[in-house]
Structure formats: C-alpha cells, structure tokens
Design a protein around this motif. Structure first.
Motif, PDB file in Angstrom:
ATOM      1  N   ASP A   1      46.619  54.579  34.403  1.00  0.00           N
ATOM      2  CA  ASP A   1      46.082  54.209  35.713  1.00  0.00           C
ATOM      3  C   ASP A   1      45.118  55.279  36.227  1.00  0.00           C
ATOM      4  O   ASP A   1      44.032  54.968  36.732  1.00  0.00           O
ATOM      5  N   LEU A   2      45.492  56.553  36.086  1.00  0.00           N
ATOM      6  CA  LEU A   2      44.639  57.639  36.579  1.00  0.00           C
ATOM      7  C   LEU A   2      43.343  57.732  35.788  1.00  0.00           C
ATOM      8  O   LEU A   2      42.277  58.006  36.353  1.00  0.00           O
ATOM      9  N   VAL A   3      43.421  57.512  34.464  1.00  0.00           N
ATOM     10  CA  VAL A   3      42.206  57.516  33.641  1.00  0.00           C
ATOM     11  C   VAL A   3      41.264  56.399  34.089  1.00  0.00           C
ATOM     12  O   VAL A   3      40.046  56.597  34.209  1.00  0.00           O
ATOM     13  N   ALA A   4      41.818  55.220  34.360  1.00  0.00           N
ATOM     14  CA  ALA A   4      40.991  54.101  34.817  1.00  0.00           C
ATOM     15  C   ALA A   4      40.372  54.401  36.173  1.00  0.00           C
ATOM     16  O   ALA A   4      39.182  54.128  36.404  1.00  0.00           O
ATOM     17  N   ARG A   5      41.163  54.953  37.087  1.00  0.00           N
ATOM     18  CA  ARG A   5      40.635  55.276  38.418  1.00  0.00           C
ATOM     19  C   ARG A   5      39.537  56.328  38.336  1.00  0.00           C
ATOM     20  O   ARG A   5      38.496  56.213  39.002  1.00  0.00           O
TER      21      ARG A   5
ATOM     22  N   CYS B  82      55.309  57.948  46.264  1.00  0.00           N
ATOM     23  CA  CYS B  82      54.544  59.201  46.187  1.00  0.00           C
ATOM     24  C   CYS B  82      55.429  60.357  45.739  1.00  0.00           C
ATOM     25  O   CYS B  82      54.951  61.331  45.150  1.00  0.00           O
ATOM     26  N   GLY B  83      56.741  60.267  45.996  1.00  0.00           N
ATOM     27  CA  GLY B  83      57.660  61.287  45.515  1.00  0.00           C
ATOM     28  C   GLY B  83      57.771  61.250  44.011  1.00  0.00           C
ATOM     29  O   GLY B  83      57.811  62.295  43.347  1.00  0.00           O
ATOM     30  N   VAL B  84      57.814  60.048  43.432  1.00  0.00           N
ATOM     31  CA  VAL B  84      57.866  59.912  41.975  1.00  0.00           C
ATOM     32  C   VAL B  84      56.595  60.478  41.350  1.00  0.00           C
ATOM     33  O   VAL B  84      56.646  61.220  40.364  1.00  0.00           O
ATOM     34  N   ALA B  85      55.440  60.143  41.920  1.00  0.00           N
ATOM     35  CA  ALA B  85      54.167  60.654  41.395  1.00  0.00           C
ATOM     36  C   ALA B  85      54.115  62.169  41.473  1.00  0.00           C
ATOM     37  O   ALA B  85      53.644  62.839  40.547  1.00  0.00           O
ATOM     38  N   ALA B  86      54.614  62.734  42.563  1.00  0.00           N
ATOM     39  CA  ALA B  86      54.634  64.192  42.697  1.00  0.00           C
ATOM     40  C   ALA B  86      55.558  64.817  41.662  1.00  0.00           C
ATOM     41  O   ALA B  86      55.260  65.877  41.097  1.00  0.00           O
ATOM     42  N   GLY B  87      56.707  64.164  41.399  1.00  0.00           N
ATOM     43  CA  GLY B  87      57.619  64.679  40.392  1.00  0.00           C
ATOM     44  C   GLY B  87      57.031  64.638  38.997  1.00  0.00           C
ATOM     45  O   GLY B  87      57.316  65.509  38.163  1.00  0.00           O
ATOM     46  N   LEU B  88      56.198  63.634  38.717  1.00  0.00           N
ATOM     47  CA  LEU B  88      55.597  63.499  37.393  1.00  0.00           C
ATOM     48  C   LEU B  88      54.399  64.413  37.193  1.00  0.00           C
ATOM     49  O   LEU B  88      54.090  64.794  36.061  1.00  0.00           O
ATOM     50  N   THR B  89      53.699  64.732  38.266  1.00  0.00           N
ATOM     51  CA  THR B  89      52.480  65.535  38.142  1.00  0.00           C
ATOM     52  C   THR B  89      52.657  66.979  38.617  1.00  0.00           C
ATOM     53  O   THR B  89      51.923  67.863  38.183  1.00  0.00           O
TER      54      THR B  89
ATOM     55  N   LEU C 286      44.958  62.026  43.071  1.00  0.00           N
ATOM     56  CA  LEU C 286      45.478  62.585  41.822  1.00  0.00           C
ATOM     57  C   LEU C 286      44.499  62.371  40.675  1.00  0.00           C
ATOM     58  O   LEU C 286      44.319  63.253  39.829  1.00  0.00           O
ATOM     59  N   ALA C 287      43.859  61.202  40.638  1.00  0.00           N
ATOM     60  CA  ALA C 287      42.915  60.904  39.563  1.00  0.00           C
ATOM     61  C   ALA C 287      41.766  61.892  39.542  1.00  0.00           C
ATOM     62  O   ALA C 287      41.262  62.260  38.468  1.00  0.00           O
ATOM     63  N   GLN C 288      41.346  62.349  40.705  1.00  0.00           N
ATOM     64  CA  GLN C 288      40.246  63.307  40.777  1.00  0.00           C
ATOM     65  C   GLN C 288      40.702  64.746  40.543  1.00  0.00           C
ATOM     66  O   GLN C 288      39.917  65.589  40.106  1.00  0.00           O
ATOM     67  N   ARG C 289      41.954  65.015  40.822  1.00  0.00           N
ATOM     68  CA  ARG C 289      42.464  66.383  40.691  1.00  0.00           C
ATOM     69  C   ARG C 289      43.008  66.706  39.304  1.00  0.00           C
ATOM     70  O   ARG C 289      43.026  67.864  38.878  1.00  0.00           O
ATOM     71  N   LEU C 290      43.469  65.682  38.571  1.00  0.00           N
ATOM     72  CA  LEU C 290      44.273  65.909  37.378  1.00  0.00           C
ATOM     73  C   LEU C 290      43.558  65.420  36.130  1.00  0.00           C
ATOM     74  O   LEU C 290      43.233  64.247  36.016  1.00  0.00           O
ATOM     75  N   SER C 291      43.300  66.326  35.200  1.00  0.00           N
ATOM     76  CA  SER C 291      42.740  65.912  33.920  1.00  0.00           C
ATOM     77  C   SER C 291      43.867  65.372  33.039  1.00  0.00           C
ATOM     78  O   SER C 291      45.046  65.631  33.275  1.00  0.00           O
ATOM     79  N   LEU C 292      43.490  64.646  32.001  1.00  0.00           N
ATOM     80  CA  LEU C 292      44.494  64.080  31.103  1.00  0.00           C
ATOM     81  C   LEU C 292      45.289  65.183  30.410  1.00  0.00           C
ATOM     82  O   LEU C 292      46.508  65.082  30.245  1.00  0.00           O
ATOM     83  N   ALA C 293      44.612  66.263  30.014  1.00  0.00           N
ATOM     84  CA  ALA C 293      45.312  67.380  29.373  1.00  0.00           C
ATOM     85  C   ALA C 293      46.287  68.045  30.340  1.00  0.00           C
ATOM     86  O   ALA C 293      47.396  68.429  29.959  1.00  0.00           O
ATOM     87  N   ASP C 294      45.872  68.181  31.610  1.00  0.00           N
ATOM     88  CA  ASP C 294      46.775  68.734  32.618  1.00  0.00           C
ATOM     89  C   ASP C 294      48.005  67.852  32.779  1.00  0.00           C
ATOM     90  O   ASP C 294      49.133  68.340  32.888  1.00  0.00           O
ATOM     91  N   PHE C 295      47.768  66.559  32.797  1.00  0.00           N
ATOM     92  CA  PHE C 295      48.872  65.619  32.980  1.00  0.00           C
ATOM     93  C   PHE C 295      49.853  65.710  31.815  1.00  0.00           C
ATOM     94  O   PHE C 295      51.075  65.660  32.006  1.00  0.00           O
TER      95      PHE C 295
END
Length: 440
Positions: A26-30, A261-268, A283-292
C-alpha cells in the motif's frame, strides 16, 4: 504506473505479518501514485474458506488499506490452462509420475550420501511406452518446468544484488496431477496479465525468485517485475512478552480496541515529531521500502500511540464499543488511562459493578476512618479533594501514603484514572462497602 499486489490466502484470519506485507505494498503504491491489486489465492480448495475472505477484507479496510480491484484465482482457471497448454506445446514442461512417497525416498537417499536433494530429472528419460503403461495403470502425471540451469542475477529493491544458479534448484512442479496449476505458475500468469511492476513479499528463497524470473521470461518476454523481499517479521526485544509476532491477529487487535494508526505505528516504529501517529500518506512519504523491511513489530510503540489516540476520542466515536449503559462522564474519566479500549470494561465494573478489594495489611484504622468521613452525596469532582483534606489532619498521612491505599480499596488497582473523576461515578454506597470489606 506503479502496480503492486497483495496476495491473500483465505485459510485463516489476517495476521500482523500479513498486514505488514499489505501495508508495504500500500505504501509503495501511495508513494508512486500507483495502484494496488488484491489477489485471493484460493486454488487450494481443501484449505480455502470463502467466508474468510470478507473478514480479511474488513481487517484490511479497517487498517486503511484499500485496493484498485480484486480477483479470485479460482475464477481464472481458463487463463491458467491456456498457459499450461502453451508450455506443454513448447515442450518446456515434462510429465512426471513419481508419487510423493517416491520423491521423499529419493530426497532421503541423496541426503544420506551428502548430495543435494534436488530433483534428479529421472522422468526426462521416460519413454512413450512407459508413459502409456503408467496412464493405463491409472496414474496421472504432474508436470515440471525444465529449468535452463543458468545463473540468474537481479537487483532486489531491498536486498540489492542477488543471484541464483538454476542448476542447483529442482525443476518446479507447475501442474498438479489433477491438472490444476501450482501457485508459482498462477502467480506469474496473474502478474503478467495485471501488469504488476513490483512484487513486494515477506520471505522467499533466491532459487524461487529465479524460477519466477525464468518463467516470466518464457511467458512474458521482457515484462519482468522488480522484486522486493521484506524478510520475516521480527518483534522488538521483549515487546511481545514471549509471543511470536506471527501469532498476533489483526482481528484480535481490533477486538481488543487497538486503533488502526496504533497498528501502523507498531509496524513502522515511526511517529510525528510530537509523538502523534502519522497517516498512511505521511508514512508513504517518510518511509522507504528498505527502511520498512528493517522495522520490527513493536507492541510497546503500538500501545503508547493507542493510549494517546484513545485519550482524545470523543464519546460518540466509541459509544457503540463501550458497555451498554456507559455514560459520557465515564468515558471522559477513563479514556486517558487505557492502552486498549477493552480495558474500559474493567473500569466499568469498578464504577458500576461489584469488585472485591484486597485486604491491605496495617491499613484497617485508616480505612475505617476514611469510611466514617465519607462526604454525603450528591458528589461532584471536588469530593475526592475534600475527602482527602478531611483525612490528612486526622491520619497524619499525605500524598501517596494516603491516596495509594484508598485507590487500591476503591478500584482494586494501584493506578488508573484520576479519582477526582472516578469517585463520583463509584458513588457513596459502593465506596463505603469497599472500605468496610478491605478493613476486614
């Protein structure tokens, strides 16, 4: 256009590991202003449960993850059959008649001789007469792809340069003995048909990726997607209290009262500078795939963010998830003390039910005095301060020395919501009864 897909097998509830893969896609698509497709891997008719699909979709949408379109692999059998016919016609597949027991025995034989347990290609020497006899005896072949044996190299979006030697990999089974496609064939056909540009998945071997690349080349020429391997999901040290991250279900978190949003924060592990949760677009703008890929599931971060979010929610946002008779005053009193919403049930029992306070050694005189000095009702949020003020000069106690035993007696907890807000909800009769019980 970026096109990704999340492959979902409807054989159980969506785990936090599956949610992580869906979120990454989802983040890659966004981030690329692209599209995500939802693929339902339901070819395993024995294990697939159609009723599970709706629940898993609800879990994904609850997390804020959406998709451009979805499809079931079971509805595309004609497409897969066309690919099978083409591969057989081009003599790229060969029939095999070994049973699973025979294959297992072969692998064990090779292991005992310190040989690689790859398939020995014995069926390549099968004669027409041998095949005819096998089929006359009721056997039906499964079909393997004859790999080229070359060394394949590619650049993984997360891991960088990768390679695999196909001569060291077993020729994969692409067609089962009942004629149905195996997941590896169906997946490649789907990715070609839906023009997938990036395959982001959890865990896989280089050999399996190399097989897919070769199959993409055979069926689609130059249309080969990029691959990104997230690897297995690990939890932050000590965060899960002994539980495996893979055992955590999104449905369970949802029912416990964790906000998306708590789940997303726990995953990222990423929040805003002020500690607030980020939206998926942020998150999509802040997080690269490698970071994720480097992130670990951190339940502590998830609960910290969830407490922050719950503490700001209006009563109308949670009323249908609270005990039936819960009031707005109750919610305002407890909302800042909850890690998950289901904890509200325990506090409702404190203010509206019967709890048994513990006996507190050495506190009998204090509790009896406190009971005798309970103010008369009606009570508002000044009753706690007035009561404590009356008790201090008589007991000689102040601060926690006075408040701690009273809190434990009234709530059976040593921490929680402000008693100035909680005591009016408990009421005189419950407070007096609990003080008497704790005094013994």
């Amino acid at each position: 256009m970026i096109r990704v897909r999340f492959a979902m097998a409807p054989v159980g509830n969506l785990s936090i590991g599956g949610a992580r893969i869906a979120l990454a896609n989802d983040l890659v698509a966004r981030r690329g202003n692209g599209r995500m497709l939802l693929r339902l891997d339901d070819l395993d008719t024995e294990r697939s449960r159609p009723a599970q699909v709706d629940q898993m979709m609800r879990d994904l949408r609850w997390l804020g993850i959406d998709w451009h379109c979805s499809f079931r692999q079971s509805e595309r059998m004609a497409v897969y059959q066309a690919a099978i016919d083409r591969l057989i016609g081009d003599r790229l597949l060969y029939p095999c008649f070994e049973s699973e027991q025979e294959l297992r025995a072969k692998r064990e034989f090779r292991r005992k001789r310190n040989q690689s347990p790859i398939y020995d290609r014995a069926m390549l020497s099968l004669t027409a007469k041998q095949r005819q006899d096998a089929e006359a005896g009721g056997k039906r072949p499964h079909w393997r792809l004859k790999l080229s044996g070359r060394t394949l190299q590619w650049n993984d979006l997360i891991l960088g340069a990768r390679q695999a030697v196909l001569s060291a990999v077993s020729d994969p089974v692409l067609v089962r003995s009942d004629g149905s496609p195996t997941p590896i064939l169906a997946s490649v056909v789907d990715d070609l048909d839906f023009a997938t540009t990036d395959v982001i998945r959890g865990d896989d071997s280089p050999g399996n990726t190399a097989i897919q690349i070769e199959l993409f080349e055979i069926l689609g020429g130059a249309r080969i997607p990029r691959f990104g391997l997230l690897g297995p999901l690990h939890e932050a040290a000590g965060a899960m209290a002994g539980r495996s991250a893979g055992s955590v279900l999104v449905r369970g978190l949802r029912h416990d009262g964790v906000e998306p949003c708590g789940v997303a924060a726990g995953l990222t592990g990423i929040t805003a500078a002020d500690g607030d949760p980020l939206t998926l677009n942020q998150l999509a703008q802040r997080l690269s795939l490698a970071d994720f890929a480097a992130c670990r599931f951190d339940a502590a971060t998830m609960l910290r963010i969830n407490r922050r979010v719950l503490g700001r929610l209006d009563f109308t946002a949670v009323a249908d998830r609270l005990p039936a008779d819960a009031t707005e005053a109750f919610w305002l009193a407890v909302r800042g003390s909850l890690d998950v919403l289901k904890e509200a049930r325990g506090w409702w029992d404190v203010v509206n039910g019967s709890i048994v306070p513990p006996e507190i050694e050495g506190a009998r005189d204090l509790l009896l005095t406190a009971r005798s000095l309970l103010p008369r009702e009606p009570w508002d949020n000044t009753v706690w301060a007035n009561w404590v003020a009356a008790l201090e000069p008589i007991t000689g106690l102040t601060g926690d020395a006075l408040a701690a035993p009273l809190r434990l007696t009234l709530t059976a907890e040593d921490s929680g919501p402000d008693l100035a807000d909680l005591l009016p909800l408990i009421g005189h009769s419950r407070a007096a009864a609990r003080l008497a019980i704790a005094a013994g």
